[in-house]
Design an enzyme around this catalytic site. Structure first.
Site, PDB file in Angstrom:
ATOM      1  N   CYS A 173       0.790  -1.241   0.000  1.00 27.53           N
ATOM      2  CA  CYS A 173       0.000   0.000   0.000  1.00 27.53           C
ATOM      3  C   CYS A 173       0.820   1.288   0.000  1.00 27.53           C
ATOM      4  CB  CYS A 173      -0.925  -0.002   1.211  1.00 27.53           C
ATOM      5  SG  CYS A 173      -2.137  -1.308   1.106  1.00 27.53           S
TER       6      CYS A 173
HETATM    7  N1  LIG Z   1      -2.646  -6.061   1.955  1.00 28.09           N
HETATM    8  C1  LIG Z   1      -3.095  -4.958   2.508  1.00 28.09           C
HETATM    9  O1  LIG Z   1      -2.720  -4.653   3.635  1.00 28.09           O
HETATM   10  C2  LIG Z   1      -4.077  -4.047   1.805  1.00 28.09           C
HETATM   11  C3  LIG Z   1      -4.716  -3.065   2.561  1.00 28.09           C
HETATM   12  C4  LIG Z   1      -5.619  -2.221   1.956  1.00 28.09           C
HETATM   13  C5  LIG Z   1      -5.858  -2.350   0.600  1.00 28.09           C
HETATM   14  N2  LIG Z   1      -5.231  -3.312  -0.138  1.00 28.09           N
HETATM   15  C6  LIG Z   1      -5.555  -3.395  -1.561  1.00 28.09           C
HETATM   16  O2  LIG Z   1      -6.406  -4.534  -1.761  1.00 28.09           O
HETATM   17  C7  LIG Z   1      -6.112  -5.135  -3.029  1.00 28.09           C
HETATM   18  C8  LIG Z   1      -5.739  -6.582  -2.833  1.00 28.09           C
HETATM   19  O3  LIG Z   1      -4.573  -6.643  -2.037  1.00 28.09           O
HETATM   20  P1  LIG Z   1      -4.088  -7.959  -1.301  1.00 28.09           P
HETATM   21  O4  LIG Z   1      -3.004  -7.532  -0.371  1.00 28.09           O
HETATM   22  O5  LIG Z   1      -5.243  -8.713  -0.780  1.00 28.09           O
HETATM   23  O6  LIG Z   1      -3.449  -8.750  -2.544  1.00 28.09           O
HETATM   24  P2  LIG Z   1      -3.030 -10.303  -2.593  1.00 28.09           P
HETATM   25  O7  LIG Z   1      -2.016 -10.398  -3.661  1.00 28.09           O
HETATM   26  O8  LIG Z   1      -2.740 -10.794  -1.223  1.00 28.09           O
HETATM   27  O9  LIG Z   1      -4.356 -11.032  -3.070  1.00 28.09           O
HETATM   28  C9  LIG Z   1      -4.941 -10.845  -4.295  1.00 28.09           C
HETATM   29  C10 LIG Z   1      -5.496 -12.170  -4.792  1.00 28.09           C
HETATM   30  O10 LIG Z   1      -6.184 -11.927  -6.012  1.00 28.09           O
HETATM   31  C11 LIG Z   1      -5.982 -13.063  -6.856  1.00 28.09           C
HETATM   32  N3  LIG Z   1      -6.321 -12.679  -8.228  1.00 28.09           N
HETATM   33  C12 LIG Z   1      -5.611 -11.944  -9.105  1.00 28.09           C
HETATM   34  N4  LIG Z   1      -6.306 -11.779 -10.244  1.00 28.09           N
HETATM   35  C13 LIG Z   1      -7.464 -12.430 -10.096  1.00 28.09           C
HETATM   36  C14 LIG Z   1      -8.598 -12.630 -10.916  1.00 28.09           C
HETATM   37  N5  LIG Z   1      -8.661 -12.103 -12.131  1.00 28.09           N
HETATM   38  N6  LIG Z   1      -9.616 -13.367 -10.448  1.00 28.09           N
HETATM   39  C15 LIG Z   1      -9.574 -13.917  -9.207  1.00 28.09           C
HETATM   40  N7  LIG Z   1      -8.526 -13.764  -8.379  1.00 28.09           N
HETATM   41  C16 LIG Z   1      -7.488 -13.019  -8.807  1.00 28.09           C
HETATM   42  C17 LIG Z   1      -4.561 -13.450  -6.591  1.00 28.09           C
HETATM   43  O11 LIG Z   1      -4.321 -14.793  -6.951  1.00 28.09           O
HETATM   44  C18 LIG Z   1      -4.452 -13.220  -5.073  1.00 28.09           C
HETATM   45  O12 LIG Z   1      -4.757 -14.371  -4.336  1.00 28.09           O
HETATM   46  C19 LIG Z   1      -5.012  -4.281  -3.653  1.00 28.09           C
HETATM   47  O13 LIG Z   1      -5.578  -3.310  -4.471  1.00 28.09           O
HETATM   48  C20 LIG Z   1      -4.378  -3.614  -2.447  1.00 28.09           C
HETATM   49  O14 LIG Z   1      -3.772  -2.387  -2.796  1.00 28.09           O
HETATM   50  C21 LIG Z   1      -4.351  -4.171   0.452  1.00 28.09           C
END
Ligand SMILES: NC(=O)c1ccc[n+]([C@@H]2O[C@H](COP(=O)([O-])OP(=O)(O)OC[C@H]3O[C@@H](n4cnc5c(N)ncnc54)[C@H](O)[C@@H]3O)[C@@H](O)[C@H]2O)c1
Length: 439
Positions: free
Chosen positions: A274
């Protein structure tokens, strides 16, 4: 009864089926909360390993206990699949896929576009869609909505669409999905209303804003605020060093002011999915509108340079012992981007290892949360943190202040320590004197 009221009744009766797209740090905790609240929940992920693990009743996210997942899977409240055709039976879809940056630091919307296209092919009347992936203002209305409307259905009328930023803080035991207020902005009042109502089933406080853009911008203000303040305090660390002042003492003293000051601490750089990335989404968007987001660019520049600054500190510390980085054995403690988690994304420790190796150091790492990792093109294992290991390295660098490290033990047996987190704060002076270099 209007359509929104009908959907609310369905939500009250828990008859609405939930779908979470992307079962990562954001998606899995959300899926578990909906399932715990009594909704049939399906997680869709393209990663077969994640799908398999969930369906075996196991969690791969430290904040989500495996026994919760196991119980929900056994009760058939939660399941995972790679099959998008499940969407036909799902009523509300939450998109939680990654939003990384491309090599040239532009938003990489591939995952969002791919997920939304897969939804579009199965979109039907009454569907509720909420985008949670962090992104630049305008994404929901300029990218997601047009793709979904290619189906012939109208957003806000035939289906409901909103943006709701995820605020999850991995490793935070106090603030979880449930007690962190959630901001929601829909493409029209009905969309805001129904999506907010749905979140209120699992989250104590839901805050409605007037549009998806306002919700998108809210997230970017929060994360830019952190990035800029971390950069400010990192620059203070550098200025204090030049002036011969202990920055940690200054921060602690300043934070006794009961109003108008919020403490931030310096460190080896910023990491995670982030803070290093999200503000750049905003500056990219502003660039397309001929505006240069100066605070964001400057903060990014200062924070990105911190690993180089730490390497310089290591060189200075070794220099005092008549040694150079080249040929020295350097042990890195903590490679996760922050304490008590196992996430390596954008971790500054990785940059520090690479820079040290480029300069000819022999580097090993220890991290109780990361048993092995691919770093600088090489697969490595976390070294056992023994007395002998500490004694055999020329310099120990604390890059992540995990709570379960025994800092007194580390200070006692290391020859030389560069502490980027003030982790040795409580270690008695006689143990660390003469070998400790702080940021
Ligand atoms: N990790 C954090 O602390 C956090 C906090 C706030 C916001 N976010 C935001 O949330 C979003 C997700 O982050 P995250 O940390 O959970 O990512 P992550 O990489 O842990 O998880 C994302 C998942 O999406 C899957 N994926 C990708 N493309 C896909 C598709 N087309 N169909 C189905 N699944 C698919 C991946 O395989 C993965 O398991 C991002 O935009 C991030 O910026 C993350």
């Amino acid at each position: 009864m209007g359509k929104v009221e009908e959907l609310k009744k369905k939500i009250d009766r828990k008859e609405l089926k939930i779908g979470i797209i992307g079962l990562g740090y954001v998606g899995l905790p959300l899926a578990v909360e909906f399932a715990k609240a009594g909704f049939d929940t399906v997680g869709i992920d393209i990663d077969p390993k994640k799908v398999y693990t969930i369906n075996r009743g196991e969690s791969y996210i430290p904040d989500v206990p495996s026994d919760e997942v196991k119980q929900l899977v056994e009760m058939q409240k939660l399941k995972a699949t790679q099959d998008y055709s499940e969407i036909e039976a799902i009523d509300a879809i939450f998109v939680c896929v990654p939003t990384p940056l491309s090599k040239t630091k532009d938003p990489d919307m591939r995952f969002v576009i791919q997920a939304v296209k897969s939804i579009k092919d199965r979109l039907r009347e009454g569907h509720i869609i909420s985008l949670e992936s962090t992104t630049y203002p305008g994404t929901t209305e300029e990218i997601v909505q047009p793709i979904l409307e290619e189906s012939g259905l109208k957003a806000g009328k035939d289906f409901y669409l909103a943006f709701s930023p995820e605020r999850i803080d991995p490793g935070n035991k106090k603030f979880t999905v449930k007690n962190t207020p959630k901001v929601v902005g829909g493409v029209n009042p009905d969309s805001t209303e129904i999506v907010a109502y749905l979140y209120s089933q699992i989250i104590n406080e839901v805050v409605k804003v007037s549009s998806p853009k306002a919700a998108e911008m809210t997230k970017l203000l929060e994360n830019t605020f952190r990035s800029v303040n971390i950069a400010l305090v990192n620059e203070f660390a550098i200025m204090c060093d030049i002036l011969g002042i202990d920055v940690w003492e200054v921060i602690d003293a300043a934070s006794t002011k009961p109003f108008g000051f919020m403490k931030f601490y310096p460190g080896p750089g910023i990491g995670g999915h982030c803070i290093p990335i999200d503000p750049l989404y905003l500056s990219w968007k502003l660039k397309t509108l001929n505006y240069n987001a100066r605070f964001i660019e400057l903060a990014s520049e200062i924070n990105t340079n911190m690993p180089r600054y730490v390497v310089q500190k290591i060189a200075d510390a070794l220099n005092e012992k008549q040694k150079s980085i080249k040929g020295s054995k350097i042990l890195i403690l903590g490679i996760a981007y922050k304490k008590d988690i196992n996430d390596l994304r954008e971790s500054p420790a990785i940059d520090i290892i690479r820079l040290l190796e480029e300069k000819g150091a022999y580097v090993e790492y220890n991290d109780p949360y990361v048993p092995n990792a691919m770093i600088n093109g090489k697969m490595r294992e976390s070294a056992n943190l023994t007395k002998e290991l500490l004694e055999s390295f020329d310099c120990v660098v604390i890059t992540t202040d995990h709570s379960n490290y025994d800092y007194e033990f580390i200070a006692r047996h290391a020859k030389l320590i560069v502490d980027t987190k003030n982790a040795l704060k409580k270690v008695p002076m006689d143990i660390k004197e003469g070998k400790l270099y702080k940021l």
